[in-house]
Design a protein around this motif. Sequence first.
Motif, PDB file in Angstrom:
ATOM      1  N   LEU A   1      -8.757  -1.326  12.453  1.00 30.56           N
ATOM      2  CA  LEU A   1      -8.445   0.011  12.449  1.00 30.56           C
ATOM      3  C   LEU A   1      -6.997   0.057  12.469  1.00 30.56           C
ATOM      4  N   THR A   2      -6.162  -0.794  13.014  1.00 28.14           N
ATOM      5  CA  THR A   2      -4.587  -0.634  13.016  1.00 28.14           C
ATOM      6  C   THR A   2      -4.152  -1.070  11.792  1.00 28.14           C
ATOM      7  N   ILE A   3      -4.503  -1.887  10.760  1.00 26.98           N
ATOM      8  CA  ILE A   3      -3.947  -2.352   9.613  1.00 26.98           C
ATOM      9  C   ILE A   3      -4.383  -1.040   8.506  1.00 26.98           C
ATOM     10  N   THR A   4      -5.569  -0.583   8.632  1.00 24.89           N
ATOM     11  CA  THR A   4      -5.904   0.281   7.622  1.00 24.89           C
ATOM     12  C   THR A   4      -4.997   1.750   8.008  1.00 24.89           C
ATOM     13  N   LEU A   5      -4.809   1.957   9.202  1.00 24.13           N
ATOM     14  CA  LEU A   5      -3.899   3.192   9.526  1.00 24.13           C
ATOM     15  C   LEU A   5      -2.625   2.971   9.061  1.00 24.13           C
ATOM     16  N   LEU A   6      -1.964   1.816   9.086  1.00 21.22           N
ATOM     17  CA  LEU A   6      -0.662   1.477   8.507  1.00 21.22           C
ATOM     18  C   LEU A   6      -0.634   1.491   7.094  1.00 21.22           C
ATOM     19  N   GLY A   7      -1.880   0.965   6.425  1.00 21.66           N
ATOM     20  CA  GLY A   7      -1.950   1.188   5.011  1.00 21.66           C
ATOM     21  C   GLY A   7      -2.095   2.263   4.667  1.00 21.66           C
ATOM     22  N   LEU A   8      -2.848   3.201   5.199  1.00 21.46           N
ATOM     23  CA  LEU A   8      -2.812   4.720   4.670  1.00 21.46           C
ATOM     24  C   LEU A   8      -1.360   5.466   4.834  1.00 21.46           C
ATOM     25  N   ALA A   9      -0.907   4.921   6.011  1.00 17.36           N
ATOM     26  CA  ALA A   9       0.464   5.673   6.064  1.00 17.36           C
ATOM     27  C   ALA A   9       1.456   5.319   5.090  1.00 17.36           C
ATOM     28  N   TYR A  10       1.294   3.905   4.850  1.00 17.29           N
ATOM     29  CA  TYR A  10       2.165   3.176   3.842  1.00 17.29           C
ATOM     30  C   TYR A  10       1.786   4.109   2.416  1.00 17.29           C
ATOM     31  N   GLU A  11       0.664   4.083   1.967  1.00 15.98           N
ATOM     32  CA  GLU A  11       0.313   4.688   0.742  1.00 15.98           C
ATOM     33  C   GLU A  11       0.881   6.196   0.632  1.00 15.98           C
ATOM     34  N   TRP A  12       0.456   6.989   1.471  1.00 18.66           N
ATOM     35  CA  TRP A  12       0.844   8.570   1.804  1.00 18.66           C
ATOM     36  C   TRP A  12       2.412   8.527   1.519  1.00 18.66           C
ATOM     37  N   THR A  13       3.154   7.844   2.304  1.00 18.61           N
ATOM     38  CA  THR A  13       4.470   7.915   2.429  1.00 18.61           C
ATOM     39  C   THR A  13       5.221   7.555   1.007  1.00 18.61           C
ATOM     40  N   HIS A  14       4.757   6.370   0.572  1.00 19.58           N
ATOM     41  CA  HIS A  14       5.268   6.070  -0.880  1.00 19.58           C
ATOM     42  C   HIS A  14       4.842   7.038  -1.807  1.00 19.58           C
ATOM     43  N   TYR A  15       3.814   7.545  -1.830  1.00 18.60           N
ATOM     44  CA  TYR A  15       3.283   8.538  -2.855  1.00 18.60           C
ATOM     45  C   TYR A  15       4.246   9.730  -2.567  1.00 18.60           C
TER      46      TYR A  15
END
Length: 235
Positions: free
Chosen positions: A156-170
């Motif tokens: 759950l934590t790693i997917t939250l971090l991954g989604l935050a990364y994708e959104w921020t980078h985008y």
Amino acid sequence: MTKPQSSEQDSSARARVQRDERALRRGLSLGEAFREFLRHPSPWLIGITLLVALTGRLIVGDWQLTDALVPAAMLAVFPIFEWIVHVTVLHWRPRKLGPVAIDSELARKHREHHVDPRNIPLIFIPTKTLSVLVVVLVALAALAFPRLGLGLTFLLTITLLGLAYEWTHYLIHTDYKPKGSLYRAVWRNHRHHHYKNEHYWFTVTTSGTADRLFGTHPDPAEVTASPTARNLHSA
């Protein structure tokens, strides 16, 4: 790391930043940016994995102190993890082992991303690579932890971090105008990496936490433009 000297390169880098600033003044609403974000597979793949992890975690229960400690530790080390992946994986210089080329999809796509930073599909983690990563993470969650609940907390934590990364980078690569000082600092940091010098400013979701730790967060005014920022490893 070298600092190529060229007034023409500096002028070109400034011109690109100025063009981006003009685009930012025209603006893009957060809603428009989010609708475009949802048109790409990466957010959906990560988001579905996140929902499955959350559902499983609520069903399993068995909450313990480590379910708070693991996310806290992951959040603390994420900027360092992000820096290491950017430097060693995304900026991997292609090599050959005999006739075999050693060059991952992530590295290839990242080089294409540097060539054209405004090409939206190239901003996201490649679908094939992300699919493999999801399978690996699910396997880790199920097998590498002393209890399933803790493994699901990790997932759950790693997917939250991954989604935050994708959104921020985008979002950094769109024409959305930064509203707050924190996001503007993150935005500037990553834009310097693409348009000023690719040897510095490797963090994406923070304004240089790990860069300061590893000595890759210089004063932009003291760094000259790199001739290979848009064409990695061409020198």
